[in-house]
Structures are given as structure tokens and as C-alpha cells.
Write a protein that holds these residues in place. Structure first.
Motif, PDB file in Angstrom:
ATOM      1  N   LEU A  97       0.843  -1.193   0.000  1.00  0.00           N
ATOM      2  CA  LEU A  97       0.000   0.000   0.000  1.00  0.00           C
ATOM      3  C   LEU A  97       0.877   1.241   0.000  1.00  0.00           C
ATOM      4  O   LEU A  97       2.069   1.167   0.323  1.00  0.00           O
ATOM      5  CB  LEU A  97      -0.907  -0.004   1.233  1.00  0.00           C
ATOM      6  CG  LEU A  97      -1.861  -1.186   1.332  1.00  0.00           C
ATOM      7  CD1 LEU A  97      -2.537  -1.204   2.693  1.00  0.00           C
ATOM      8  CD2 LEU A  97      -2.894  -1.136   0.244  1.00  0.00           C
ATOM      9  N   PRO A  98       0.316   2.382  -0.338  1.00  0.00           N
ATOM     10  CA  PRO A  98       1.113   3.616  -0.311  1.00  0.00           C
ATOM     11  C   PRO A  98       1.675   3.876   1.088  1.00  0.00           C
ATOM     12  O   PRO A  98       1.023   3.588   2.088  1.00  0.00           O
ATOM     13  CB  PRO A  98       0.112   4.704  -0.690  1.00  0.00           C
ATOM     14  CG  PRO A  98      -1.006   4.005  -1.376  1.00  0.00           C
ATOM     15  CD  PRO A  98      -1.054   2.626  -0.799  1.00  0.00           C
ATOM     16  N   THR A  99       2.889   4.398   1.137  1.00  0.00           N
ATOM     17  CA  THR A  99       3.481   4.743   2.435  1.00  0.00           C
ATOM     18  C   THR A  99       2.746   5.948   3.011  1.00  0.00           C
ATOM     19  O   THR A  99       2.121   6.723   2.277  1.00  0.00           O
ATOM     20  CB  THR A  99       4.977   5.074   2.301  1.00  0.00           C
ATOM     21  OG1 THR A  99       5.126   6.163   1.409  1.00  0.00           O
ATOM     22  CG2 THR A  99       5.763   3.883   1.801  1.00  0.00           C
ATOM     23  N   LEU A 100       2.829   6.067   4.305  1.00  0.00           N
ATOM     24  CA  LEU A 100       2.236   7.227   4.964  1.00  0.00           C
ATOM     25  C   LEU A 100       3.072   7.608   6.152  1.00  0.00           C
ATOM     26  O   LEU A 100       3.974   6.886   6.561  1.00  0.00           O
ATOM     27  CB  LEU A 100       0.780   6.950   5.372  1.00  0.00           C
ATOM     28  CG  LEU A 100       0.484   5.742   6.246  1.00  0.00           C
ATOM     29  CD1 LEU A 100       0.494   6.138   7.711  1.00  0.00           C
ATOM     30  CD2 LEU A 100      -0.881   5.213   5.889  1.00  0.00           C
ATOM     31  N   ARG A 101       2.788   8.766   6.712  1.00  0.00           N
ATOM     32  CA  ARG A 101       3.520   9.251   7.872  1.00  0.00           C
ATOM     33  C   ARG A 101       2.634   9.175   9.092  1.00  0.00           C
ATOM     34  O   ARG A 101       1.711   9.942   9.249  1.00  0.00           O
ATOM     35  CB  ARG A 101       3.934  10.687   7.645  1.00  0.00           C
ATOM     36  CG  ARG A 101       5.393  10.817   7.784  1.00  0.00           C
ATOM     37  CD  ARG A 101       5.937  12.117   7.513  1.00  0.00           C
ATOM     38  NE  ARG A 101       7.120  11.799   6.712  1.00  0.00           N
ATOM     39  CZ  ARG A 101       7.965  12.662   6.315  1.00  0.00           C
ATOM     40  NH1 ARG A 101       7.777  13.906   6.567  1.00  0.00           N
ATOM     41  NH2 ARG A 101       9.003  12.276   5.640  1.00  0.00           N
ATOM     42  N   VAL A 102       2.915   8.199   9.950  1.00  0.00           N
ATOM     43  CA  VAL A 102       2.146   8.029  11.173  1.00  0.00           C
ATOM     44  C   VAL A 102       2.689   8.965  12.244  1.00  0.00           C
ATOM     45  O   VAL A 102       1.945   9.617  12.954  1.00  0.00           O
ATOM     46  CB  VAL A 102       2.194   6.565  11.655  1.00  0.00           C
ATOM     47  CG1 VAL A 102       1.435   6.397  12.954  1.00  0.00           C
ATOM     48  CG2 VAL A 102       1.637   5.653  10.587  1.00  0.00           C
ATOM     49  N   ARG A 103       4.007   9.036  12.325  1.00  0.00           N
ATOM     50  CA  ARG A 103       4.672   9.943  13.265  1.00  0.00           C
ATOM     51  C   ARG A 103       5.539  10.903  12.481  1.00  0.00           C
ATOM     52  O   ARG A 103       5.943  10.625  11.360  1.00  0.00           O
ATOM     53  CB  ARG A 103       5.549   9.150  14.238  1.00  0.00           C
ATOM     54  CG  ARG A 103       4.767   8.242  15.132  1.00  0.00           C
ATOM     55  CD  ARG A 103       5.649   7.492  16.112  1.00  0.00           C
ATOM     56  NE  ARG A 103       6.569   6.611  15.425  1.00  0.00           N
ATOM     57  CZ  ARG A 103       7.852   6.473  15.741  1.00  0.00           C
ATOM     58  NH1 ARG A 103       8.366   7.139  16.736  1.00  0.00           N
ATOM     59  NH2 ARG A 103       8.617   5.634  15.081  1.00  0.00           N
TER      60      ARG A 103
END
Length: 140
Positions: A97-103
Motif C-alpha cells: 500500500l502507499p506509504t504514509l507518515r504516522v509519526r
């Protein structure tokens, strides 16, 4: 009728005063303060957000499915364990899945694994810096 200490008899409703009203008001205020309205809003919108974010960047393995046994083993792996340890249990994902920024400052990778025993459910595993950071179920 003689009353002790020469205190006149008052009806019960007058002797309580404003105490019940104050107690009920305080209870309602406390309840309102404890409710997380953003959490409630996110609860109702998370299903649509999950379905929007669950689009694969690329399919890795068309026949990848997660069995009950693999899921049970995965749930015993502690967070922050190595990505390789998770891969020993689940092998190749169905898709990335596309990467995302959790922190802040940390890009998170996500991989999707459809469940063999529930075709409408997909397990999404999250990795941060090649460490297992958690999972989430996506329901269609």
C-alpha cells in the motif's frame, strides 16, 4: 405534635435544597468532558478512509492469503520486532500500500494480506524503519 429541639417539621422536598440539581449538573458536565468527540467522528469516518487508502501501489503476489494459523502466530509477535521475523510467519504480501507518515519524520510501509477464511477482510501490517509497528483489519 412535639418536635425535638423545637425544630419545625418541613416537607422532605424542601429539606434537600439544591443538592440533587447540583450533583446531576456536575455529573453531566463531567460526562461531556470525558467524551472524545473527535474519536467518535473518526470512528464513523474510518471505514470510508480505510477503503480509500486500501488501494495497492503494486500487487506482489496474487495468490497470497493469510490462514488462521498464520494470523494466530502473527498476533504473538511483539511490536518493534524485526520485519524479517514477521515475514517468516506471513511470507509475501498480496500487495504493498502507499506509504504514509504516522509519526513526524517517519515513513511507514504498509502491506496487505487477504484472509483465506474471510474474503471480505484484509490484514494491513505497518512497518517503520524495518520494524513491525502494528496491524489493522480492513473490512470491505
Amino acid at each position: 405534635m412535639v418536635y425535638p429541639n423545637n425544630v419545625p417539621h418541613r416537607p422532605r422536598s424542601q429539606s434537600l435544597g439544591p443538592k440533587p440539581l447540583v450533583a446531576a449538573s456536575l455529573a453531566m458536565i463531567l460526562t461531556a468532558l470525558l467524551i472524545d468527540f473527535n474519536g467518535i467522528k473518526n470512528f464513523f469516518t474510518s471505514a470510508s478512509t480505510a477503503s480509500q487508502q486500501a488501494h495497492c501501489n503494486d500487487v506482489v503476489s496474487d495468490d497470497a492469503k493469510l490462514s488462521r494459523e498464520q494470523l494466530a502466530q502473527l498476533l504473538t509477535i511483539p511490536e518493534r520486532d524485526a520485519k524479517e521475523r514477521v515475514r517468516q510467519v506471513v511470507s509475501e504480501p498480496y500487495c504493498a500500500l502507499p506509504t504514509l507518515r504516522v509519526r513526524s519524520g517517519v515513513d511507514a510501509e504498509r502491506e496487505a494480506y487477504p484472509l483465506a477464511f474471510d474474503p471480505g477482510t484484509t490484514l494491513v501490517i505497518l512497518y517503520e524503519n524495518n520494524e513491525y509497528a502494528g496491524y489493522r483489519f480492513s473490512f470491505e
